[in-house]
Design a protein around this motif. Structure first.
Motif, short mmCIF file in Angstrom:
data_model
loop_
_atom_site.label_atom_id
_atom_site.label_comp_id
_atom_site.label_asym_id
_atom_site.label_seq_id
_atom_site.Cartn_x
_atom_site.Cartn_y
_atom_site.Cartn_z
N TYR A 278 -42.60 -10.23 -26.34
CA TYR A 278 -42.22 -9.25 -25.31
C TYR A 278 -42.06 -9.87 -23.93
N GLY A 279 -41.38 -10.99 -23.92
CA GLY A 279 -41.06 -11.60 -22.65
C GLY A 279 -42.28 -11.99 -21.85
N ALA A 280 -43.31 -12.48 -22.53
CA ALA A 280 -44.49 -12.97 -21.81
C ALA A 280 -44.00 -13.95 -20.74
N ASP A 281 -44.57 -13.84 -19.56
CA ASP A 281 -44.07 -14.61 -18.44
C ASP A 281 -44.95 -15.83 -18.21
N SER B 89 -50.05 -4.72 -17.94
CA SER B 89 -50.06 -6.10 -18.42
C SER B 89 -51.42 -6.74 -18.19
N GLU C 43 -48.47 -13.97 -18.13
CA GLU C 43 -48.66 -12.53 -18.00
C GLU C 43 -48.01 -11.88 -19.21
N THR C 44 -48.75 -10.96 -19.84
CA THR C 44 -48.22 -10.34 -21.07
C THR C 44 -48.35 -8.83 -21.00
N VAL C 45 -47.44 -8.15 -21.68
CA VAL C 45 -47.51 -6.70 -21.72
C VAL C 45 -48.76 -6.28 -22.48
N GLU D 174 -40.34 -15.14 -25.53
CA GLU D 174 -39.47 -13.97 -25.64
C GLU D 174 -39.87 -13.07 -26.80
N GLU D 175 -40.19 -13.70 -27.91
CA GLU D 175 -40.64 -12.90 -29.06
C GLU D 175 -41.84 -12.06 -28.68
N ILE E 47 -51.61 -7.41 -10.05
CA ILE E 47 -52.45 -8.17 -10.97
C ILE E 47 -52.52 -9.64 -10.55
N GLN F 152 -39.69 -21.23 -24.96
CA GLN F 152 -39.06 -20.03 -24.40
C GLN F 152 -38.87 -18.94 -25.46
N ARG F 153 -38.48 -19.38 -26.67
CA ARG F 153 -38.26 -18.37 -27.72
C ARG F 153 -39.57 -17.71 -28.12
#
Lengths: 426, 429
Positions: free
Chosen positions: A73-76, A26, A95-97, A70-71, A369, A66-67
């Motif tokens: 890839y569940g970025a936090d 990530s 944080e993103t994949v 989620e789209e 990270i 939030q949507r």
């Protein structure tokens, strides 16, 4: 791998810090806003991220935000409000994949743009924050402040600090005061927000893989209108006991929580600070420590007992969970153990073990990270230009004499005890 | 050597496996460039295994509540009383945990990994339990239990389990009670130890920038081999009725606001391996669609001030039990409960949209991938999945294979009014 952070000035009081690594699955981007910890603004600071998270010009509701996350890839997305010494820090992080795991390297810009929108383009109504969002988040903040009591251990630590440092800014609770909430409305909060954006030192951290295009994008994110940047004074360091008191809270609990607050008077810039770190670890760092062995293993008085240094404020707290009637017995053991250390009654093995433990947890930062960004951020806060390797070497150089000297500065200031007199009197 | 290698190109991870002659299973995931190493040595034995046939015996034995956890504490004893010293001198950080299903001993290190590994295996395989050190431990564990008694989150959770389950030992507190641990003695501890710490019932998982060959050499050298062979441990679980125990448990304690746990008891149990994990994933996706912060339901209740950001739902299930929990803090927990009941009475097709499903599935994929950054996450989840007969390295493939129709099917069977309970902790008057 040697950790390196490249720090670039990209605006008035704004720095971009880049840590290049492809080790993680990530990437992480954080914005830190620095404020002084003061009674006047603490509650407004704490409320602000909660309101900003509710809606932006582009994504008007929490549901839309939030949507979107989620789209992607569940970025936090996380926001946090903390005190670092007598500084109040607001943090906004995504944080993103890593794109290569999902076959899409461009989507990260979507997430960055969302973060930008949350920080810099809040949803406005008639030129101010949306009233219902502010009102709801005031209520939520109130409940969060009230919920401090639910975690008894950290509540006891906070209470000890509050009492011990009652005349210092360090006693201010980072989520603010319920009494302040009534006077804060959407207009007041919005003008405070403008002030924060214009005048706070800003540290931006990116950890992960990047290219020029991404760096340009991040620089672009922080192009904002600025005014005179505030300077935040360094913490006051007090040596010797100041308040000298014993504080009891009577609560309906099963376990007593004891906290002993010590002044060290050793600033983190001081050479002796490392001796203090090692000394505190020998005293109450891990399962090998003096307190663990004597309070827990020998006397079976406690399940947890430990000691912690508060870096920016140069205080040390010892805390343990005990039976109510063991209050005095436990204090005696703690005092004895500290005295023993001041007399030099600890071994080279003890020193070696604590150094290894401190070095190992410091080095472990490299595998997280988030901790990488926090580490470099704290280096900036303490004006510390040493590399991680140099930090480790300095720990290694601590001598027995350093530890004795550091431990000899300890002065017991405040004893805090959470007890239940109903049980005690039975 | 018959080493098996599983590789996931998508995850860019490899898993090495070897079963030792003793029956011990050894797993390794290399993590190049990582500073830390992590090893976890675990037995398929937790707090729910409290009725079993001890090794070499015929009749089932019921042991005191909290004994698995007590045994975990006791394995840290050694004749020279300096186990922590030894790990500390190596610079390794040793710890352990007991949950419903496993007891795990672990350490993390940045140096001296192989020496620490050897130490880990040796201390877990050489118990040293005396009447004296048992007595000492009772005081320490009593304080641990007291600490949990003061934790409203823990209390509301166990009350929820007590409401759902009639007989199943998952309702029992993992550490037992201050009374139950008084009944623990040396003989009982050794019976538990000899039965469940047989290498055939254990697994070792290692992760870090290390060599599998060297790991195996250390295991070979350090492990004990003189174990009685056991084919299968007989664990006896009471027959758990499909019905819940009681609808509502309310309690008052020192807390700032009411908190609640709503539980949906699962009755589709008896699964292991891929089927079990798939059920877990599917149910968690449903809960996310319904109750996560991206759901309409969450946002409605949040706007009304009925819930805050602590609200959410998750499922957990093993072979012999399972439940969905919807939890949070609220001024009016019963109102939230009513709203949830009203929600689940609506037909699945109007609640669970395919768009939502796809989005939540994306999120689950991303969260799993990000989890793989942490060697502790990998280690703990690996062990948990492994004892349910599933390999972590297959997780993403399974997650990606889940289809929209799977969630509709599961929804209709699991979320009903008959299997629901409510647990509330109220602040003191």
């Amino acid at each position: 791998m040697n950790l390196k952070s490249e720090r670039i000035n990209i605006g008035n009081g704004i720095h971009l810090n880049l840590v290049k690594t492809d080790k993680f699955k990530s990437n992480l981007l954080s914005f830190y806003f620095l404020r002084p910890l003061t009674k006047e603004e603490v509650t407004k600071n704490a409320l602000l991220p909660l309101v900003l998270k509710r809606g932006t010009d582009e994504y008007k509701t929490n549901l839309e935000i939030q949507r979107k996350l989620e789209e992607n890839y569940g970025a936090d997305l996380s926001v946090a409000i903390n005190k670092r010494g007598e500084r109040h820090v607001l943090r906004f992080t995504v944080e993103t994949v890593n794109g290569e795991y999902i076959g899409n390297k461009e989507y990260i810009y979507d997430v960055f743009s969302l973060l930008k929108s949350i920080i810099f383009n809040p949803l406005l109504e008639d030129g101010y924050f949306k009233k219902s969002y502010v009102d709801q988040e005031k209520e939520n903040l109130k409940r969060r402040i009230e919920s401090r009591i639910n975690d008894k251990r950290s509540y006891a630590l906070d209470r000890c600090i509050e009492e011990m440092c009652k005349n210092e800014r360090f006693s201010i609770y980072p989520l603010g005061n319920i009494e302040d909430l009534a006077s804060i409305d959407k207009n007041i909060l919005y003008s405070h927000y403008k002030d924060i954006i214009k005048t706070s030192p800003i540290e931006i951290f990116y950890v992960g893989d990047y290219d020029d295009k991404m760096v340009d994008y991040m620089k672009e994110m922080a192009v904002i209108e600025r005014e005179d940047i505030i300077t935040i004074p360094r913490e006051q360091i007090i040596s010797g006991a100041k308040t000298k008191n014993m504080v009891y809270d009577d609560l309906d609990v099963n376990q007593g929580k004891l906290v002993l607050g010590y002044r060290t008077g050793i600033p983190y810039e001081d050479k002796l600070y490392n001796g203090l770190l090692v000394g505190s670890d020998i005293l109450g760092g891990g399962p090998n420590s003096k307190l663990f062995k004597n309070v827990r293993e020998k006397e079976s008085l406690a399940y947890y007992v430990s000691s912690t240094i508060f870096k920016y404020k140069s205080i040390m707290l010892v805390d343990g969970g005990i039976e109510f009637e063991n209050f005095e017995k436990t204090i005696d053991i703690v005092k004895d153990q500290i005295e023993e250390m001041q007399k030099g009654n600890f071994t080279m093995d003890d020193i070696d073990i604590s150094k290894k433990s401190i070095k190992s947890s410091t080095e472990s930062i490299k595998d997280s990270i988030f901790l990488i960004s926090e580490y470099f951020f704290s280096q900036i806060l303490s004006n510390d230009n040493r590399s991680l390797e140099e930090v480790l070497e300095d720990i290694d150089r601590v001598s027995k004499q350093d530890i004795i000297e550091a431990m000899s500065t300890l002065t017991l200031d405040t004893i805090y005890f959470m007890r239940n007199t109903k049980v005690l009197n039975k | 050597m018959d080493i098996k290698i599983y590789e996931s190109e998508q995850l860019k991870e490899k898993l090495y496996y070897k079963k030792m002659e003793s029956g011990l299973k050894v797993f390794f995931i290399p993590k190049e460039g990582y500073t830390k190493q992590y090893a976890i040595f675990a037995t398929d034995y937790g707090s729910i295994d409290n009725v079993f046939v001890p090794i070499g015996e015929k009749a089932p034995l019921e042991v005191p509540e909290g004994i698995a956890h007590f045994l975990e504490h006791k394995l840290f004893e050694s004749p020279d009383n300096n186990l922590f010293d030894k790990f500390s001198k190596l610079g390794a950080n040793v710890n352990a945990y007991t949950n419903f299903n496993q007891t795990a001993y672990l350490f993390s290190s940045t140096k001296n990994f192989y020496e620490s590994l050897s130490l880990l295996i040796e201390f877990v395989q050489n118990p040293y339990i005396t009447d004296e050190n048992i007595d000492k431990e009772k005081g320490i564990i009593a304080q641990e239990i007291n600490m949990y008694m003061d934790n409203p989150g823990w209390r509301v959770y166990f009350n929820c389990l007590k409401a759902m389950y009639n007989e199943h030992p998952v309702k029992i507190d993992i550490a037992g009670t201050v009374d139950s641990i008084q009944k623990i003695n040396k003989e009982l501890l050794y019976k538990c130890y000899n039965t469940f710490y047989n290498p055939t019932n254990m697994a070792l998982f290692v992760i870090g920038d290390l060599s599998f060959e060297e790991i195996l050499r250390v295991v070979e050298k350090s492990q004990k081999n003189n174990y009685d062979k056991v084919e299968e441990i007989k664990r006896i679980f009471p027959v758990e009725d499909k019905k819940i125990n009681t609808k509502l448990i309310e309690e008052n304690m020192m807390t700032s606001a009411p908190i609640f746990y709503m539980g949906f008891k699962d009755w589709e149990n008896g699964l292991r391996g891929e089927k079990l994990i798939k059920k877990d994933l599917v149910t968690n996706i449903i809960l996310e669609i319904l109750f996560s912060s991206s759901s309409a339901f969450y946002n409605d209740l949040y706007e009304e001030g009925l819930i805050n950001s602590s609200f959410g739902g998750f499922y957990t299930g093993k072979e012999s039990y399972g439940h969905s929990l919807v939890v949070g803090e609220s001024k009016e927990p019963k109102k939230v409960y009513e709203r949830i009941l009203r929600l689940i009475n609506e037909p699945a097709e109007t609640l669970l949209w395919e768009d939502d499903f796809n989005r939540i599935k994306n999120k689950a994929i991303g969260e799993f991938l990000m989890g793989l950054n942490s060697i502790e996450f990998i280690g703990n989840n690996f062990i948990d999945l492994y004892f349910s007969d599933f390999l972590l390295i297959d997780y993403l493939t399974l997650l990606e294979s889940i289809e929209y129709k799977d969630i509709l099917e599961r929804y209709n069977r699991h979320f009903t009014e008959e299997n629901v309970v409510l647990s509330i902790i109220n602040p003191l008057e």
